[in-house]
Scaffold this active site. Structure first.
Site, PDB file in Angstrom:
ATOM      1  N   ARG A  38       0.910  -1.111  -0.156  1.00 40.61           N
ATOM      2  CA  ARG A  38       0.121  -0.221  -0.030  1.00 40.61           C
ATOM      3  C   ARG A  38       0.854   1.313   0.258  1.00 40.61           C
ATOM      4  O   ARG A  38       0.089   2.413  -0.288  1.00 40.61           O
ATOM      5  CB  ARG A  38      -1.029   0.195   0.702  1.00 40.61           C
ATOM      6  CG  ARG A  38      -2.007  -0.577   1.193  1.00 40.61           C
ATOM      7  CD  ARG A  38      -3.631  -0.683   2.017  1.00 40.61           C
ATOM      8  NE  ARG A  38      -3.820  -1.829   1.895  1.00 40.61           N
ATOM      9  CZ  ARG A  38      -4.718  -1.313   2.175  1.00 40.61           C
ATOM     10  NH1 ARG A  38      -5.566  -0.933   3.176  1.00 40.61           N
ATOM     11  NH2 ARG A  38      -6.399  -2.449   1.886  1.00 40.61           N
ATOM     12  N   LYS A 175     -21.260 -13.965   2.737  1.00 38.65           N
ATOM     13  CA  LYS A 175     -22.805 -13.475   2.798  1.00 38.65           C
ATOM     14  C   LYS A 175     -23.603 -12.802   1.472  1.00 38.65           C
ATOM     15  O   LYS A 175     -22.597 -12.220   0.812  1.00 38.65           O
ATOM     16  CB  LYS A 175     -22.525 -11.943   4.651  1.00 38.65           C
ATOM     17  CG  LYS A 175     -22.336 -13.186   5.364  1.00 38.65           C
ATOM     18  CD  LYS A 175     -22.573 -11.811   6.593  1.00 38.65           C
ATOM     19  CE  LYS A 175     -22.280 -12.053   8.079  1.00 38.65           C
ATOM     20  NZ  LYS A 175     -22.147 -10.738   8.632  1.00 38.65           N
ATOM     21  N   GLY A 330      -9.908  -6.806  -1.032  1.00 36.16           N
ATOM     22  CA  GLY A 330     -10.016  -8.042  -0.167  1.00 36.16           C
ATOM     23  C   GLY A 330      -9.336  -9.679  -0.092  1.00 36.16           C
ATOM     24  O   GLY A 330      -8.582  -9.536  -1.070  1.00 36.16           O
ATOM     25  N   GLY A 353     -14.369  -2.741  -0.063  1.00 37.41           N
ATOM     26  CA  GLY A 353     -15.430  -2.439  -0.040  1.00 37.41           C
ATOM     27  C   GLY A 353     -16.334  -1.329  -0.979  1.00 37.41           C
ATOM     28  O   GLY A 353     -16.905  -1.500  -1.417  1.00 37.41           O
TER      29      GLY A 353
HETATM   30  P1  AMP Z   1     -16.352 -12.229   3.222  1.00 40.95           P
HETATM   31  O1  AMP Z   1     -15.882 -11.645   4.168  1.00 40.95           O
HETATM   32  O2  AMP Z   1     -17.726 -12.686   2.614  1.00 40.95           O
HETATM   33  O3  AMP Z   1     -16.187 -11.878   1.113  1.00 40.95           O
HETATM   34  O4  AMP Z   1     -16.410 -14.011   2.749  1.00 40.95           O
HETATM   35  C1  AMP Z   1     -14.726 -14.498   3.138  1.00 40.95           C
HETATM   36  C2  AMP Z   1     -15.221 -15.875   3.504  1.00 40.95           C
HETATM   37  O5  AMP Z   1     -15.121 -16.264   3.900  1.00 40.95           O
HETATM   38  C3  AMP Z   1     -13.061 -15.764   4.115  1.00 40.95           C
HETATM   39  O6  AMP Z   1     -12.910 -15.881   4.597  1.00 40.95           O
HETATM   40  C4  AMP Z   1     -13.448 -17.650   3.106  1.00 40.95           C
HETATM   41  O7  AMP Z   1     -13.164 -18.179   3.945  1.00 40.95           O
HETATM   42  C5  AMP Z   1     -15.249 -17.425   3.340  1.00 40.95           C
HETATM   43  N1  AMP Z   1     -15.771 -18.616   2.978  1.00 40.95           N
HETATM   44  C6  AMP Z   1     -15.709 -18.732   1.703  1.00 40.95           C
HETATM   45  N2  AMP Z   1     -16.582 -19.770   1.139  1.00 40.95           N
HETATM   46  C7  AMP Z   1     -16.828 -20.270   2.152  1.00 40.95           C
HETATM   47  C8  AMP Z   1     -17.469 -21.649   3.156  1.00 40.95           C
HETATM   48  N3  AMP Z   1     -18.486 -22.807   1.965  1.00 40.95           N
HETATM   49  N4  AMP Z   1     -18.231 -21.723   3.665  1.00 40.95           N
HETATM   50  C9  AMP Z   1     -17.703 -20.915   5.023  1.00 40.95           C
HETATM   51  N5  AMP Z   1     -16.470 -20.068   4.483  1.00 40.95           N
HETATM   52  C10 AMP Z   1     -16.891 -19.557   3.887  1.00 40.95           C
END
Ligand code: AMP
Length: 377
Positions: A38, A175, A330, A353
């Protein structure tokens, strides 16, 4: 969006005091910088300003010190590294040591711009936040986007407004609820939307599949059902790498059986990555695309047992030379770097984000503030 002012628009810089908002929110451990990317990424902007005779003062946030001075988040390690790379610039202490930064306090803005003639925002990763250092200075000083911010806007709005087709977006991560807005916005422009990661299980459940103990957002079931019923061009995985309830993510010694499965996952099993069939199918789609946007891992890539799907997506993107490949920031950027494919992508965004919000809304508070500040130039 109106034309975004860039460094050239600021005119003669000789002897001018220029405040630069950078994103120096680097990963630290034990007071040491683990990755200085960065800092390096801000150098083109900072060098341009120095070369043209400006007196440059940089400011940034670092971590989440909650509005008070906290030595764990001192900017000192960043200053040390910055001065090794470019000793000619000044660096203010962590902006978030003052609660006025996140509260967008007018007095904090007044202090920040005191003695400054011009403002440059190069902190794309923070430009979705209406914080004082992002939206305040452009109200009072002639302002412009730095090189990094201008490139992000160019790439992300470019694929949103006139992508080369076929345009495929892949979303993953944990999510659905974080991505509702971006899903709607992407469906307006993409030819295909591929959904993997933890978020795909709410869609699969909405289709009537069994998902065992995989991630589920009950509150989003109706949203997913409506979207699928609308005939939107959404593609979901059809096989998975799963683990039984004895296993723990990231802990091989915990035991736990890892198994490939089709769409119906029985109770006691959790889908943790897309399976090899889905990875191959998604890879095929990527290979035939002319623009690919990827945001969010396909599985728990931090655990090697569940990284194959994410790795395959990153690899197929990197290998498709006739495609414009964009990685949202991210976790997907971290995965692309970890697997060694980041260099071969056309663009790896510096804001997770911020990149999603820019694609969703076509604008960000920090960008709107710069565009409006044009009248001051
Ligand atoms: P986010 O913070 O929503 O961008 O999600 C990223 C996180 O989602 C990463 O740390 C992954 O380990 C997790 N992730 C991806 N696929 C899965 C899954 N099938 N079950 C649980 N966690 C997941």
């Amino acid at each position: 969006m109106n034309h975004l002012p860039t460094l050239e628009d600021l005119g003669d810089l000789k002897g001018k005091n220029v405040l630069v908002r950078a994103d120096f929110n680097v990963p630290l451990s034990g007071g040491e910088i683990r990755d200085d990317l960065r800092i390096k990424e801000a150098l083109p902007t900072l060098k341009y300003l120095v070369k043209h005779g400006a007196n440059v003062t940089v400011c940034s946030h670092l971590g989440r010190p909650k509005g008070t001075v906290d030595s764990n988040f001192s900017i000192e390690p960043v200053r040390k590294r910055l001065w090794e790379l470019l000793p000619e610039v000044g660096l203010l202490e962590n902006l978030r040591f003052d609660a006025g930064e996140e509260a967008n306090d007018p007095d904090f803005v007044k202090n920040l711009i005191s003695g400054q003639d011009l403002f440059v925002n190069d902190a794309f990763g923070a430009s979705h936040r209406s914080h004082a250092s992002i939206v305040g200075p452009p109200q009072f000083l002639p302002s412009a986007a730095g090189r990094l911010l201008a490139k992000e806007v160019d790439v992300l709005l470019g694929i949103r407004e006139k992508p080369r087709r076929p345009f495929v977006a892949l979303l993953g991560g944990s999510k659905v609820s974080d991505k509702l807005g971006v899903i709607d916005a992407l469906l307006e422009v993409v030819d295909k939307l591929v959904i993997g990661g933890g978020m795909c299980f709410t869609f699969l459940k909405a289709q009537g599949n069994q998902i065992g103990s995989s991630l589920l957002e009950e509150s989003q079931l109706q949203f997913c059902e409506n979207l699928l019923a609308s005939g939107a061009p959404i593609l979901l995985p059809h096989d998975f790498t799963t683990m039984d309830s004895d296993g723990r993510i990231g802990d091989l010694s915990a035991g736990g059986v890892v198994r490939q499965m089709g769409k119906n996952i029985p109770d006691g099993w959790m889908g943790l990555d897309i399976g090899p069939g889905s990875a191959a199918a998604f890879g095929e789609i990527i290979s035939n695309a002319k623009t690919v946007l990827w945001n969010g891992p396909m599985g728990v890539f931090e655990d090697e047992r569940f990284s194959a799907g994410t790795r395959h997506i990153a690899q197929t993107m990197a290998e498709n030379k006739s495609c414009f490949t964009v990685v949202g920031g991210g976790d997907s950027a971290a995965a692309a770097k970890e697997f060694g494919f980041a260099e071969r992508m056309d663009h790896v965004s510096t804001g997770g984000g911020a990149s999603l919000e820019l694609i969703e809304k076509g604008d960000l508070p920090g960008i709107a503030a710069l565009t409006e500040s044009r009248r001051l130039i």
